[in-house]
Design a protein around this motif. Structure first.
Motif, PDB file in Angstrom:
ATOM      1  N   VAL A   1       0.834  -1.206   0.000  1.00  0.00           N
ATOM      2  CA  VAL A   1       0.000   0.000   0.000  1.00  0.00           C
ATOM      3  C   VAL A   1       0.867   1.254   0.000  1.00  0.00           C
ATOM      4  O   VAL A   1       0.663   2.170  -0.802  1.00  0.00           O
ATOM      5  N   LYS A   2       1.870   1.310   0.884  1.00  0.00           N
ATOM      6  CA  LYS A   2       2.713   2.501   0.988  1.00  0.00           C
ATOM      7  C   LYS A   2       3.510   2.763  -0.285  1.00  0.00           C
ATOM      8  O   LYS A   2       3.750   3.915  -0.635  1.00  0.00           O
ATOM      9  N   GLN A   3       3.898   1.706  -0.989  1.00  0.00           N
ATOM     10  CA  GLN A   3       4.659   1.869  -2.216  1.00  0.00           C
ATOM     11  C   GLN A   3       3.779   2.233  -3.408  1.00  0.00           C
ATOM     12  O   GLN A   3       4.266   2.785  -4.390  1.00  0.00           O
ATOM     13  N   SER A   4       2.485   1.953  -3.329  1.00  0.00           N
ATOM     14  CA  SER A   4       1.602   2.115  -4.484  1.00  0.00           C
ATOM     15  C   SER A   4       0.694   3.337  -4.435  1.00  0.00           C
ATOM     16  O   SER A   4       0.259   3.820  -5.476  1.00  0.00           O
ATOM     17  N   ILE A   5       0.372   3.813  -3.239  1.00  0.00           N
ATOM     18  CA  ILE A   5      -0.651   4.859  -3.097  1.00  0.00           C
ATOM     19  C   ILE A   5      -0.080   6.049  -2.338  1.00  0.00           C
ATOM     20  O   ILE A   5       0.461   5.889  -1.248  1.00  0.00           O
ATOM     21  N   THR A   6      -0.237   7.251  -2.905  1.00  0.00           N
ATOM     22  CA  THR A   6       0.171   8.454  -2.181  1.00  0.00           C
ATOM     23  C   THR A   6      -0.968   8.915  -1.278  1.00  0.00           C
ATOM     24  O   THR A   6      -2.134   8.542  -1.484  1.00  0.00           O
ATOM     25  N   VAL A   7      -0.636   9.721  -0.297  1.00  0.00           N
ATOM     26  CA  VAL A   7      -1.664  10.266   0.594  1.00  0.00           C
ATOM     27  C   VAL A   7      -2.666  11.092  -0.214  1.00  0.00           C
ATOM     28  O   VAL A   7      -3.876  11.003   0.006  1.00  0.00           O
ATOM     29  N   ARG A   8      -2.163  11.856  -1.164  1.00  0.00           N
ATOM     30  CA  ARG A   8      -3.035  12.683  -1.999  1.00  0.00           C
ATOM     31  C   ARG A   8      -4.024  11.834  -2.791  1.00  0.00           C
ATOM     32  O   ARG A   8      -5.210  12.152  -2.864  1.00  0.00           O
ATOM     33  N   GLU A   9      -3.548  10.733  -3.387  1.00  0.00           N
ATOM     34  CA  GLU A   9      -4.434   9.842  -4.146  1.00  0.00           C
ATOM     35  C   GLU A   9      -5.522   9.264  -3.252  1.00  0.00           C
ATOM     36  O   GLU A   9      -6.695   9.189  -3.645  1.00  0.00           O
ATOM     37  N   ALA A  10      -5.146   8.863  -2.051  1.00  0.00           N
ATOM     38  CA  ALA A  10      -6.132   8.295  -1.122  1.00  0.00           C
ATOM     39  C   ALA A  10      -7.156   9.348  -0.720  1.00  0.00           C
ATOM     40  O   ALA A  10      -8.363   9.076  -0.707  1.00  0.00           O
TER      41      ALA A  10
ATOM     42  N   ASP B   1       4.350  10.947   0.753  1.00  0.00           N
ATOM     43  CA  ASP B   1       4.480   9.903   1.772  1.00  0.00           C
ATOM     44  C   ASP B   1       3.778  10.202   3.100  1.00  0.00           C
ATOM     45  O   ASP B   1       3.653   9.305   3.929  1.00  0.00           O
ATOM     46  N   TYR B   2       3.367  11.446   3.315  1.00  0.00           N
ATOM     47  CA  TYR B   2       2.747  11.762   4.596  1.00  0.00           C
ATOM     48  C   TYR B   2       1.823  12.979   4.466  1.00  0.00           C
ATOM     49  O   TYR B   2       1.857  13.684   3.465  1.00  0.00           O
ATOM     50  N   PHE B   3       1.017  13.186   5.516  1.00  0.00           N
ATOM     51  CA  PHE B   3       0.168  14.370   5.588  1.00  0.00           C
ATOM     52  C   PHE B   3       0.477  15.086   6.896  1.00  0.00           C
ATOM     53  O   PHE B   3       0.961  14.482   7.848  1.00  0.00           O
ATOM     54  N   TYR B   4       0.207  16.401   6.907  1.00  0.00           N
ATOM     55  CA  TYR B   4       0.356  17.181   8.132  1.00  0.00           C
ATOM     56  C   TYR B   4      -0.667  18.301   8.133  1.00  0.00           C
ATOM     57  O   TYR B   4      -0.780  19.036   7.156  1.00  0.00           O
ATOM     58  N   CYS B   5      -1.401  18.434   9.231  1.00  0.00           N
ATOM     59  CA  CYS B   5      -2.368  19.523   9.371  1.00  0.00           C
ATOM     60  C   CYS B   5      -1.769  20.598  10.262  1.00  0.00           C
ATOM     61  O   CYS B   5      -1.400  20.330  11.410  1.00  0.00           O
ATOM     62  N   PHE B   6      -1.673  21.818   9.720  1.00  0.00           N
ATOM     63  CA  PHE B   6      -1.143  22.943  10.470  1.00  0.00           C
ATOM     64  C   PHE B   6      -2.147  23.442  11.510  1.00  0.00           C
ATOM     65  O   PHE B   6      -1.793  24.184  12.414  1.00  0.00           O
ATOM     66  N   GLY B   7      -3.413  23.023  11.373  1.00  0.00           N
ATOM     67  CA  GLY B   7      -4.448  23.464  12.308  1.00  0.00           C
ATOM     68  C   GLY B   7      -4.538  22.610  13.552  1.00  0.00           C
ATOM     69  O   GLY B   7      -4.492  23.116  14.676  1.00  0.00           O
ATOM     70  N   CYS B   8      -4.631  21.280  13.375  1.00  0.00           N
ATOM     71  CA  CYS B   8      -4.829  20.400  14.531  1.00  0.00           C
ATOM     72  C   CYS B   8      -3.624  19.524  14.830  1.00  0.00           C
ATOM     73  O   CYS B   8      -3.604  18.817  15.828  1.00  0.00           O
ATOM     74  N   GLY B   9      -2.628  19.530  13.950  1.00  0.00           N
ATOM     75  CA  GLY B   9      -1.422  18.747  14.194  1.00  0.00           C
ATOM     76  C   GLY B   9      -1.498  17.294  13.767  1.00  0.00           C
ATOM     77  O   GLY B   9      -0.567  16.535  14.008  1.00  0.00           O
ATOM     78  N   ALA B  10      -2.593  16.888  13.139  1.00  0.00           N
ATOM     79  CA  ALA B  10      -2.709  15.503  12.680  1.00  0.00           C
ATOM     80  C   ALA B  10      -1.610  15.224  11.658  1.00  0.00           C
ATOM     81  O   ALA B  10      -1.330  16.051  10.787  1.00  0.00           O
ATOM     82  N   THR B  11      -0.987  14.060  11.761  1.00  0.00           N
ATOM     83  CA  THR B  11       0.084  13.698  10.847  1.00  0.00           C
ATOM     84  C   THR B  11       0.171  12.184  10.711  1.00  0.00           C
ATOM     85  O   THR B  11      -0.358  11.457  11.547  1.00  0.00           O
ATOM     86  N   GLY B  12       0.811  11.723   9.645  1.00  0.00           N
ATOM     87  CA  GLY B  12       0.991  10.286   9.447  1.00  0.00           C
ATOM     88  C   GLY B  12       1.145   9.950   7.987  1.00  0.00           C
ATOM     89  O   GLY B  12       1.237  10.833   7.134  1.00  0.00           O
ATOM     90  N   ASP B  13       1.149   8.651   7.704  1.00  0.00           N
ATOM     91  CA  ASP B  13       1.270   8.183   6.323  1.00  0.00           C
ATOM     92  C   ASP B  13      -0.112   7.866   5.756  1.00  0.00           C
ATOM     93  O   ASP B  13      -1.135   8.151   6.386  1.00  0.00           O
TER      94      ASP B  13
ATOM     95  N   ASP C   1      -2.240   5.698   8.079  1.00  0.00           N
ATOM     96  CA  ASP C   1      -2.725   6.477   9.226  1.00  0.00           C
ATOM     97  C   ASP C   1      -3.892   7.378   8.821  1.00  0.00           C
ATOM     98  O   ASP C   1      -4.868   7.522   9.555  1.00  0.00           O
ATOM     99  N   PHE C   2      -3.776   7.984   7.630  1.00  0.00           N
ATOM    100  CA  PHE C   2      -4.816   8.892   7.137  1.00  0.00           C
ATOM    101  C   PHE C   2      -6.155   8.163   7.011  1.00  0.00           C
ATOM    102  O   PHE C   2      -7.178   8.623   7.509  1.00  0.00           O
ATOM    103  N   VAL C   3      -6.143   7.004   6.345  1.00  0.00           N
ATOM    104  CA  VAL C   3      -7.385   6.259   6.121  1.00  0.00           C
ATOM    105  C   VAL C   3      -7.901   5.661   7.428  1.00  0.00           C
ATOM    106  O   VAL C   3      -9.120   5.633   7.665  1.00  0.00           O
ATOM    107  N   ALA C   4      -7.016   5.203   8.286  1.00  0.00           N
ATOM    108  CA  ALA C   4      -7.438   4.660   9.585  1.00  0.00           C
ATOM    109  C   ALA C   4      -8.188   5.732  10.376  1.00  0.00           C
ATOM    110  O   ALA C   4      -9.259   5.477  10.932  1.00  0.00           O
ATOM    111  N   ARG C   5      -7.644   6.925  10.399  1.00  0.00           N
ATOM    112  CA  ARG C   5      -8.277   8.015  11.151  1.00  0.00           C
ATOM    113  C   ARG C   5      -9.559   8.489  10.479  1.00  0.00           C
ATOM    114  O   ARG C   5     -10.554   8.785  11.145  1.00  0.00           O
ATOM    115  N   LEU C   6      -9.543   8.547   9.148  1.00  0.00           N
ATOM    116  CA  LEU C   6     -10.704   9.021   8.398  1.00  0.00           C
ATOM    117  C   LEU C   6     -11.927   8.124   8.617  1.00  0.00           C
ATOM    118  O   LEU C   6     -13.046   8.604   8.744  1.00  0.00           O
TER     119      LEU C   6
END
Length: 90
Positions: free
Chosen positions: A9-18, A49-61, A64-69
């Motif tokens: 998954v990590k090698q095939s899908i970017t955070v943006r694509e997800a 490879d990762y996301f970061y929110c400047f508002g709430c501090g959420a971060t991860g790969d 992590d993004f899909v798990a939280r979503l």
């Protein structure tokens, strides 16, 4: 097997694509309104490879993004991504 689904998954899908796959609008500079807090202006940066929110501090790969979503475990999120993007974890 569990390790291979994470790597596939990590090698095939970017955070943006997800994010775009699950209905989040991402602008040209890779910014989006954060789905994890009340956000009216884009405060989340989506990199390859990762996301970061400047508002709430959420971060991860991407996992992590899909798990939280969707409120999933990391393994469930990896399986969901593999299924939704047609990736064979083997």
């Amino acid at each position: 097997m569990a390790e291979s689904v994470f790597e596939a998954v990590k090698q095939s899908i970017t955070v943006r694509e997800a994010a775009q796959m699950y209905g989040i609008e991402v602008n040209r500079s890779g910014m989006a309104c954060c789905p994890f807090h009340d956000d009216r202006h884009p405060s989340m940066k989506l990199n390859r490879d990762y996301f970061y929110c400047f508002g709430c501090g959420a971060t991860g790969d991407v996992i992590d993004f899909v798990a939280r979503l969707f409120g999933l475990s990391s393994y469930e999120a990896a399986k969901k991504l593999a299924y939704d993007f047609g990736i064979d974890p083997e």
